[in-house]
Motif scaffolding. Sequence first.
Motif, PDB file in Angstrom:
ATOM      1  N   TYR A  40      -3.109   7.374   7.569  1.00 16.38           N
ATOM      2  CA  TYR A  40      -3.234   8.037   6.411  1.00 16.38           C
ATOM      3  C   TYR A  40      -3.151   9.249   6.573  1.00 16.38           C
ATOM      4  O   TYR A  40      -2.011  10.149   5.919  1.00 16.38           O
ATOM      5  CB  TYR A  40      -4.018   7.676   4.959  1.00 16.38           C
ATOM      6  N   ILE A  83       3.129   5.922   3.867  1.00 15.01           N
ATOM      7  CA  ILE A  83       1.998   6.324   3.400  1.00 15.01           C
ATOM      8  C   ILE A  83       1.717   5.587   1.937  1.00 15.01           C
ATOM      9  O   ILE A  83       0.562   5.755   1.378  1.00 15.01           O
ATOM     10  CB  ILE A  83       2.506   8.101   3.159  1.00 15.01           C
ATOM     11  N   ILE A  86       0.099   2.342   3.079  1.00 16.53           N
ATOM     12  CA  ILE A  86      -1.265   2.615   3.880  1.00 16.53           C
ATOM     13  C   ILE A  86      -2.277   2.635   1.928  1.00 16.53           C
ATOM     14  O   ILE A  86      -3.494   2.585   2.622  1.00 16.53           O
ATOM     15  CB  ILE A  86      -1.400   4.018   4.599  1.00 16.53           C
ATOM     16  N   THR A  87      -1.371   3.874   1.243  1.00 21.46           N
ATOM     17  CA  THR A  87      -2.697   3.974   0.470  1.00 21.46           C
ATOM     18  C   THR A  87      -2.885   2.865  -0.390  1.00 21.46           C
ATOM     19  O   THR A  87      -3.979   2.250  -0.743  1.00 21.46           O
ATOM     20  CB  THR A  87      -2.030   4.862  -0.945  1.00 21.46           C
TER      21      THR A  87
END
Length: 127
Positions: A40, A83, A86-87
């Motif tokens: 991240y 992103i 991954i979040t």
Amino acid sequence: MDKEVVVLQRKLEAELKNFKDTQREFSKLVQTQQQLDGQYFENKSILEELQMLKPTNTVYKLYGPVLVKQDLEESKQNVGKRIEYITKELKRCGENITQLEAKQDKYRANLQKLQMQYQSQMAIAKQ
């Protein structure tokens, strides 16, 4: 040995196995979370650097041993999607960790209760 003691011992062993299994699973999840955290922050810094570029700058992406020219906006979108993914994975991982912590607490409490019962049965059996 008393039959009740043997039953308690088996319950205690089964509960201990369950507790150790959740500890292993918890450890794996924590390791996964740390890995995701690293990814991240790496992608966040890449996005910040891409934001500093002008539309006229050239961006290259590494495909194996080859650098391939890539559109700046496409690069920003790709990193943004990464992103976002991954979040979501970090959130899912955090929820699983919370659930496993609750499971561990339950197993720990059961282990303590069973240990106390086992010890009292052993004390009775010795009399």
